[in-house]
Design an enzyme around this catalytic site. Sequence first.
Site, PDB file in Angstrom:
ATOM      1  N   ASP A 146      38.052  40.633  44.179  1.00 48.67           N
ATOM      2  CA  ASP A 146      37.929  42.090  44.080  1.00 48.67           C
ATOM      3  C   ASP A 146      38.548  42.614  42.791  1.00 48.67           C
ATOM      4  OD1 ASP A 146      37.777  44.801  44.581  1.00 48.67           O
ATOM      5  OD2 ASP A 146      39.408  44.808  46.043  1.00 48.67           O
ATOM      6  N   ASP A 332      33.899  47.694  39.965  1.00 46.49           N
ATOM      7  CA  ASP A 332      34.582  47.199  41.155  1.00 46.49           C
ATOM      8  C   ASP A 332      33.704  46.233  41.953  1.00 46.49           C
ATOM      9  OD1 ASP A 332      36.081  46.837  43.431  1.00 46.49           O
ATOM     10  OD2 ASP A 332      36.220  48.958  43.949  1.00 46.49           O
TER      11      ASP A 332
END
Length: 546
Positions: A146, A332
């Site tokens: 992530d 992201d």
Amino acid sequence: MLVAGLSTALILASAALPASASHGPGFKAVVHRSVVSQTFNGVVDRTFLENDLQRVKRKGSAAYKHFHFNTAPGSHHNKRHEKLQLAAVALEKRGEEIEARKRAVEKRAPGSSVPLTDYYAAGHDALWFGPIGIGTPPQQFQIDFDTGSADLWVPAQNSQSKHTKFQTGASSTIETSTAAWDIKYGTGESQGYLARDTVTVAGDVVPLQIFALANVSAPSLEALPCDGLMGLGFSTIASSGQPTWFENAITNNVVANPYFSFYLQRARDLTTSQSGTIGGGELCFGCIDASKYTGAITYVPVTTKGYWEVAMQGISVNGAQIPGTAISAAIDTGTTLIYLPTVIAAALYQTIGGIATGRNGEYTVPCTATFSTFALVFGGVSYEIPLADLFLGAASSSTPNQCILGIFGQDQQDPDGNPVAIIGGLFLKAVYSIYSYSNNGAPAVGFAKSITSGVGGTTTSSGGSSGSGSGSSSSVFKATGVAPSAPVAPIASGFEITAFSTYSQPGPAVATDSAASAAATSSASPSHLPSAIAIVLLAFAPLLFA
């Protein structure tokens, strides 16, 4: 991070990981790409939408808080980040020298990678995850990589998680602590304590990596096929306040170059099945795989070192850039969809005939598309998103001709308090993305057209100008490794370890009762600071920043 909380019938078992291929020195990590069902019989799954939104909101709030604590004047973190940047610049120069010697015979920059596996349902992608090892000998975990967070955690052995748990007594190098840790994800939070051990990713070894062992995992994450999470954002937003695995890999010369790169492939490009798991994609640490993209890489400077935040010049529809859509954007990999500030979302949907529903920044558009190409503009280049990715499905069973796109209006802030767009996998599937700690001496994100972008060529844009769209002309959308690196010197070599102890018994369980948690927090730290950060500041400052 990925959205969860869906019907258990949609939670698929992860497939066995393909073996990583050897491509020269460095580290290549395998990532599994996951898709969570976004539709039921062609209608958008609103649980999916709500969970993704809540996850983004909580991540943003936590990042803002941690950034300001970690970067406060006089903070030890500032000195550490200065050292990290110097190490990244030195690694960039060394990598350029190596690449110059190898350019004639190698297409890939020095490094190694791991193939990604995709978990998918209803034809939509939502999560990419892959294997890492923790401890000595390494215990294997499937991890969500992530770029929108900066903590590494896995379930503790005494947790109630259904996922793989870290067996503390099985590692000869584990050091546990009494430092509490927690992080919020969408509909819940994960809680536990900090530990330190060797972390191995596709043969690249970082000893004394600080990570969290979660006694309690957020319900939204329990529903996912991955065991835990590895944050790849800047450690300025880490709940623990400590360097990420990749930052430690840079400072300890574990990786060949100060960057990592993602290639995210779609399930629908590989199979006609609507749900399951399938290999496809790649996370490359210290390397760029030129076989996974076409054309040139365009680098965009990072504006704030918290998220991988860069300037987005705007949104282009049918080759024309929409005025007023320029914004800072956080890139992201842990978010599924795209979130724009409400004023920018309004400008977009006004252009394409969208109607606000009044529900969490949602708009509906005709399922027979009023436009043929859609793109985000970075560094003067328009990168198209296929309409098949953009359209999530019908708004409801009673309005089958009105669809929802994977773009919502939400007012989010970056760590400096400025408006920011959150750009997730919906866009990243169409590009090859590179996250560099040093590109010409400064952090930057690079984009190139993915070999499986699903659209025509990219176009060059200038602010507000029109270009020739090159995607599908259809206006109708039917909603439907290498040898392990040698061990590096311990991070805390020569310092007395007071915060960690070698394993003798499982770490402390974290109280789930809210009153107990509040009491623990107030006794461990000032009321205005996150408990984990305050404890870490006191316990680790002399250890890591001397």
